[in-house]
Design an enzyme around this catalytic site. Sequence first.
Site, mmCIF file in Angstrom:
data_model
loop_
_atom_site.group_PDB
_atom_site.id
_atom_site.type_symbol
_atom_site.label_atom_id
_atom_site.label_comp_id
_atom_site.label_asym_id
_atom_site.label_seq_id
_atom_site.Cartn_x
_atom_site.Cartn_y
_atom_site.Cartn_z
ATOM 1 N N ARG A 205 11.268 -6.558 5.357
ATOM 2 C CA ARG A 205 11.164 -5.142 5.725
ATOM 3 C C ARG A 205 11.674 -4.899 7.147
ATOM 4 O O ARG A 205 12.225 -3.849 7.449
ATOM 5 C CB ARG A 205 9.696 -4.697 5.612
ATOM 6 C CG ARG A 205 9.501 -3.218 5.823
ATOM 7 C CD ARG A 205 8.107 -2.792 5.481
ATOM 8 N NE ARG A 205 7.174 -3.060 6.554
ATOM 9 C CZ ARG A 205 5.860 -2.848 6.486
ATOM 10 N NH1 ARG A 205 5.325 -2.406 5.366
ATOM 11 N NH2 ARG A 205 5.080 -3.093 7.506
ATOM 12 N N ARG B 95 -9.627 1.453 8.580
ATOM 13 C CA ARG B 95 -9.226 0.085 8.902
ATOM 14 C C ARG B 95 -10.324 -0.668 9.632
ATOM 15 O O ARG B 95 -10.161 -1.844 9.939
ATOM 16 C CB ARG B 95 -8.007 0.144 9.812
ATOM 17 C CG ARG B 95 -6.730 -0.350 9.183
ATOM 18 C CD ARG B 95 -5.626 -0.160 10.186
ATOM 19 N NE ARG B 95 -4.497 -0.985 9.952
ATOM 20 C CZ ARG B 95 -3.423 -0.620 9.255
ATOM 21 N NH1 ARG B 95 -3.379 0.550 8.674
ATOM 22 N NH2 ARG B 95 -2.417 -1.431 9.132
ATOM 23 N N ARG C 180 -1.148 -8.721 13.370
ATOM 24 C CA ARG C 180 -1.631 -7.713 12.405
ATOM 25 C C ARG C 180 -2.423 -8.367 11.274
ATOM 26 O O ARG C 180 -3.410 -7.814 10.785
ATOM 27 C CB ARG C 180 -0.462 -6.902 11.863
ATOM 28 C CG ARG C 180 0.010 -5.864 12.881
ATOM 29 C CD ARG C 180 1.442 -5.441 12.663
ATOM 30 N NE ARG C 180 1.669 -4.875 11.365
ATOM 31 C CZ ARG C 180 2.838 -4.974 10.716
ATOM 32 N NH1 ARG C 180 3.838 -5.619 11.244
ATOM 33 N NH2 ARG C 180 2.970 -4.414 9.541
ATOM 34 N N LYS D 140 0.834 -1.220 0.000
ATOM 35 C CA LYS D 140 0.000 0.000 0.000
ATOM 36 C C LYS D 140 0.866 1.267 0.000
ATOM 37 O O LYS D 140 0.620 2.188 -0.754
ATOM 38 C CB LYS D 140 -0.921 0.051 1.236
ATOM 39 C CG LYS D 140 -1.902 -1.085 1.354
ATOM 40 C CD LYS D 140 -2.825 -0.897 2.549
ATOM 41 C CE LYS D 140 -2.132 -0.889 3.885
ATOM 42 N NZ LYS D 140 -1.591 -2.185 4.317
ATOM 43 N N ARG E 201 11.421 -1.696 11.901
ATOM 44 C CA ARG E 201 10.135 -1.393 12.531
ATOM 45 C C ARG E 201 9.872 -2.390 13.644
ATOM 46 O O ARG E 201 9.972 -3.591 13.446
ATOM 47 C CB ARG E 201 9.013 -1.441 11.487
ATOM 48 C CG ARG E 201 8.644 -0.069 10.989
ATOM 49 C CD ARG E 201 7.609 -0.141 9.920
ATOM 50 N NE ARG E 201 6.343 -0.738 10.358
ATOM 51 C CZ ARG E 201 5.239 -0.695 9.643
ATOM 52 N NH1 ARG E 201 5.241 -0.104 8.466
ATOM 53 N NH2 ARG E 201 4.137 -1.256 10.080
HETATM 54 P P1 ADP Z 1 0.815 -2.132 7.867
HETATM 55 O O1 ADP Z 1 -0.201 -1.865 6.809
HETATM 56 O O2 ADP Z 1 2.035 -2.820 7.322
HETATM 57 O O3 ADP Z 1 0.261 -2.828 9.078
HETATM 58 P P2 ADP Z 1 0.802 0.647 8.796
HETATM 59 O O4 ADP Z 1 1.972 1.560 8.829
HETATM 60 O O5 ADP Z 1 -0.322 0.998 7.900
HETATM 61 O O6 ADP Z 1 1.415 -0.771 8.413
HETATM 62 O O7 ADP Z 1 0.210 0.476 10.286
HETATM 63 C C1 ADP Z 1 1.011 0.143 11.384
HETATM 64 C C2 ADP Z 1 0.171 0.126 12.661
HETATM 65 O O8 ADP Z 1 -0.357 1.440 12.911
HETATM 66 C C3 ADP Z 1 -1.048 -0.795 12.680
HETATM 67 O O9 ADP Z 1 -0.722 -2.134 13.003
HETATM 68 C C4 ADP Z 1 -1.919 -0.127 13.744
HETATM 69 O O10 ADP Z 1 -1.459 -0.442 15.033
HETATM 70 C C5 ADP Z 1 -1.662 1.358 13.511
HETATM 71 N N1 ADP Z 1 -2.650 1.970 12.586
HETATM 72 C C6 ADP Z 1 -2.408 2.438 11.330
HETATM 73 N N2 ADP Z 1 -3.527 2.922 10.767
HETATM 74 C C7 ADP Z 1 -4.511 2.768 11.675
HETATM 75 C C8 ADP Z 1 -5.907 3.055 11.697
HETATM 76 N N3 ADP Z 1 -6.532 3.611 10.632
HETATM 77 N N4 ADP Z 1 -6.621 2.753 12.821
HETATM 78 C C9 ADP Z 1 -6.020 2.191 13.873
HETATM 79 N N5 ADP Z 1 -4.711 1.890 13.936
HETATM 80 C C10 ADP Z 1 -3.961 2.159 12.852
#
Ligand code: ADP
Length: 188
Positions: free
Chosen positions: A126, A87, A143, A13, A132
């Site tokens: 990654r 999400r 996740r 993404k 991370r």
């Molecule tokens: P990935 O898609 O690889 O999980 P992201 O950087 O999009 O990585 O998200 C990392 C973390 O940030 C998620 O596991 C969650 O804890 C938090 N997060 C990101 N976006 C949201 C959201 N819209 N609502 C709640 N938590 C979020």
Amino acid sequence: MWIVFIGPPGAGKGTQCSRLADSLGVPHLSTGDMLRDTERDSPLGKVVASYIDVGRLAPDYLVMPIVTNRLAESDCQAGCLFDGFPRTVHQAELLSEFLMQRQRRIDAVLHLQVDPEVLLGRLLKRAVLQNRKDDNEETISARLEVYRTQTAPVLQYYRGQGNVLEIDGDQSADLVFHDILTGLESRK
Ligand code: ADP
């Protein structure tokens, strides 16, 4: 253009969203990046980290103001690309309401599909490159489970509105991007 990217962790993404943002000239809004940007040692940062570090979703009362404050900025008035948001179905409903109040709506939802085994490999790679904290095997499986139970239903929500484009994310980044452009073009 108001576009949502949906896909499991590791689906690409972030990569595709930033390419599309450059190509369309609209901002790329990553809630993961915005949450990670909160100062880790601050009271807010500590709460955020307590969710992210174990692979759980941050609560809406933290996420929604971050998103709506960003959307109020001048560069977002003509649209933006959402990466990692909404999400949950509740976040999707809140976003629809926010946009509706401004006579706007989501134009397209890009669903990046990738096999679960491919995802695990990508995320572990990654972990080495980006350091991370949430890219370790235990958190990754949490996740992926959160994606399956909480985020996949968001697709159903948008399918009901008829604006989901299915994209095969298990190809080279260039081919995925090509498919995204072709898919968006076909909807015009
Ligand atoms: P990935 O898609 O690889 O999980 P992201 O950087 O999009 O990585 O998200 C990392 C973390 O940030 C998620 O596991 C969650 O804890 C938090 N997060 C990101 N976006 C949201 C959201 N819209 N609502 C709640 N938590 C979020």
